[in-house]
Design a protein around this motif. Structure first.
Motif, PDB file in Angstrom:
ATOM      1  N   MET A 130       0.805  -1.227   0.000  1.00  0.00           N
ATOM      2  CA  MET A 130       0.000   0.000   0.000  1.00  0.00           C
ATOM      3  C   MET A 130       0.834   1.271   0.000  1.00  0.00           C
ATOM      4  N   GLY A 131       1.948   1.256   0.753  1.00  0.00           N
ATOM      5  CA  GLY A 131       2.767   2.466   0.825  1.00  0.00           C
ATOM      6  C   GLY A 131       3.304   2.880  -0.533  1.00  0.00           C
ATOM      7  N   ALA A 132       3.828   1.914  -1.284  1.00  0.00           N
ATOM      8  CA  ALA A 132       4.365   2.227  -2.602  1.00  0.00           C
ATOM      9  C   ALA A 132       3.260   2.667  -3.558  1.00  0.00           C
ATOM     10  N   ASN A 133       2.107   2.036  -3.466  1.00  0.00           N
ATOM     11  CA  ASN A 133       0.988   2.392  -4.337  1.00  0.00           C
ATOM     12  C   ASN A 133       0.544   3.828  -4.076  1.00  0.00           C
ATOM     13  N   ARG A 134       0.470   4.209  -2.821  1.00  0.00           N
ATOM     14  CA  ARG A 134       0.057   5.583  -2.493  1.00  0.00           C
ATOM     15  C   ARG A 134       1.062   6.599  -3.010  1.00  0.00           C
ATOM     16  N   LYS A 135       2.352   6.272  -2.927  1.00  0.00           N
ATOM     17  CA  LYS A 135       3.373   7.210  -3.400  1.00  0.00           C
ATOM     18  C   LYS A 135       3.341   7.327  -4.921  1.00  0.00           C
ATOM     19  N   LYS A 136       3.150   6.213  -5.597  1.00  0.00           N
ATOM     20  CA  LYS A 136       3.069   6.262  -7.058  1.00  0.00           C
ATOM     21  C   LYS A 136       1.826   7.017  -7.493  1.00  0.00           C
ATOM     22  N   ASN A 137       0.700   6.712  -6.841  1.00  0.00           N
ATOM     23  CA  ASN A 137      -0.554   7.407  -7.115  1.00  0.00           C
ATOM     24  C   ASN A 137      -0.849   7.378  -8.616  1.00  0.00           C
ATOM     25  N   LYS A 138      -1.197   8.512  -9.185  1.00  0.00           N
ATOM     26  CA  LYS A 138      -1.534   8.577 -10.612  1.00  0.00           C
ATOM     27  C   LYS A 138      -0.353   9.028 -11.466  1.00  0.00           C
ATOM     28  N   PHE A 139       0.819   9.197 -10.849  1.00  0.00           N
ATOM     29  CA  PHE A 139       1.970   9.723 -11.578  1.00  0.00           C
ATOM     30  C   PHE A 139       2.494   8.692 -12.575  1.00  0.00           C
ATOM     31  N   ASP A 140       3.053   9.188 -13.661  1.00  0.00           N
ATOM     32  CA  ASP A 140       3.555   8.303 -14.718  1.00  0.00           C
ATOM     33  C   ASP A 140       5.046   8.506 -14.963  1.00  0.00           C
ATOM     34  N   ASP A 141       5.747   8.995 -13.933  1.00  0.00           N
ATOM     35  CA  ASP A 141       7.165   9.303 -14.115  1.00  0.00           C
ATOM     36  C   ASP A 141       8.090   8.257 -13.508  1.00  0.00           C
ATOM     37  N   ILE A 142       7.586   7.035 -13.328  1.00  0.00           N
ATOM     38  CA  ILE A 142       8.450   5.998 -12.799  1.00  0.00           C
ATOM     39  C   ILE A 142       8.662   4.894 -13.837  1.00  0.00           C
ATOM     40  N   LEU A 143       9.749   4.172 -13.674  1.00  0.00           N
ATOM     41  CA  LEU A 143      10.034   3.057 -14.566  1.00  0.00           C
ATOM     42  C   LEU A 143       9.092   1.896 -14.271  1.00  0.00           C
ATOM     43  N   ASP A 144       8.761   1.162 -15.322  1.00  0.00           N
ATOM     44  CA  ASP A 144       7.880   0.008 -15.189  1.00  0.00           C
ATOM     45  C   ASP A 144       8.718  -1.223 -14.859  1.00  0.00           C
ATOM     46  N   PRO A 145       8.456  -1.875 -13.725  1.00  0.00           N
ATOM     47  CA  PRO A 145       9.234  -3.081 -13.401  1.00  0.00           C
ATOM     48  C   PRO A 145       9.074  -4.203 -14.422  1.00  0.00           C
ATOM     49  N   PHE A 146       8.026  -4.150 -15.246  1.00  0.00           N
ATOM     50  CA  PHE A 146       7.864  -5.139 -16.311  1.00  0.00           C
ATOM     51  C   PHE A 146       8.822  -4.884 -17.473  1.00  0.00           C
ATOM     52  N   GLU A 147       9.392  -3.683 -17.548  1.00  0.00           N
ATOM     53  CA  GLU A 147      10.166  -3.312 -18.727  1.00  0.00           C
ATOM     54  C   GLU A 147      11.606  -2.900 -18.445  1.00  0.00           C
ATOM     55  N   ILE A 148      11.977  -2.728 -17.207  1.00  0.00           N
ATOM     56  CA  ILE A 148      13.342  -2.266 -16.928  1.00  0.00           C
ATOM     57  C   ILE A 148      14.374  -3.348 -17.241  1.00  0.00           C
ATOM     58  N   ASP A 149      15.580  -2.905 -17.506  1.00  0.00           N
ATOM     59  CA  ASP A 149      16.700  -3.817 -17.735  1.00  0.00           C
ATOM     60  C   ASP A 149      17.296  -4.248 -16.399  1.00  0.00           C
ATOM     61  N   PRO A 150      17.881  -5.447 -16.351  1.00  0.00           N
ATOM     62  CA  PRO A 150      18.621  -5.833 -15.143  1.00  0.00           C
ATOM     63  C   PRO A 150      19.699  -4.799 -14.837  1.00  0.00           C
TER      64      PRO A 150
END
Length: 198
Positions: free
Chosen positions: A101-121
């Motif tokens: 929940m904590g991470a979800n609240r911080k991310k909120n509706k923002f779109d400025d973070i990397l997608d863990p489905f798409e990042i490189d190792p």
């Protein structure tokens, strides 16, 4: 954060989430590819498969990369593409990320973070002395900037986050089995392995 492999949607997803969600949007005249006028009124059909989401991703938060027990009630479904900007994505499994929940609240509706489905190792690297993470300096400036924005948005270097990562590794040094470190703190385990500390 480390790469997360997208998992197949559960068999019940279409009937429990997608179909009722799309039916409600159609009934209320809301196009799938538009922002809903009142996002808070979207029916929370995604909760019908929250346990399946937790199980599919083995209880590991996609953003802070630690295991959390289902019984704690700290689980949530994050819509990577915010449901407030794209109504149809509220009911699509590929858009769901398991999140505490904590991470979800911080991310909120923002779109400025990397997608863990798409990042490189190795996009993020860990300093074991401080528990601090930073963008990999060998990556492009563009990727480093996005990685730093992700760290800032999710507050991944707050004191409690840094302490948590350090404690996970310290527990391993005090005798916790490697498999336990890998299960409970996959990012710390991955970095320890990459840096030759296991």
């Amino acid at each position: 954060m480390i790469p997360v492999a997208a998992q197949l949607e559960p068999a019940l997803f279409d009937d429990e989430v997608r179909k009722p969600g799309r039916a409600w949007l159609k009934k209320n005249g809301i196009p799938l590819d538009k922002a809903p006028p009142e996002p808070s009124k979207l029916p929370t059909y995604w909760r019908n498969t929250q346990k399946e989401l937790w199980t599919s991703y083995e209880g590991v938060c996609a953003y802070i990369c630690v295991y959390f027990y289902w019984s704690l009630g700290a689980h949530s479904t994050d819509h990577f593409i915010a449901k407030s900007s794209h109504a149809g994505q509220a009911y699509e499994w590929p858009n769901f990320r398991l999140s505490c929940m904590g991470a979800n609240r911080k991310k909120n509706k923002f779109d400025d973070i990397l997608d863990p489905f798409e990042i490189d190792p190795d996009t993020f690297v860990l300093n074991f002395a401080s528990g601090k993470i930073k963008p990999n300096p060998t990556f492009s400036q563009e990727v480093q900037a996005k990685a730093q924005a992700t760290i800032d948005r999710l507050k991944l270097n707050d004191p409690d986050m840094r302490r948590m990562r350090s404690e996970h590794y310290d527990e391993y040094l005090r005798g916790v089995p490697e498999w336990k470190l890998q299960k409970d703190s996959p990012f710390v385990w991955y970095e320890a392995k990459r840096q030759g500390l296991l």
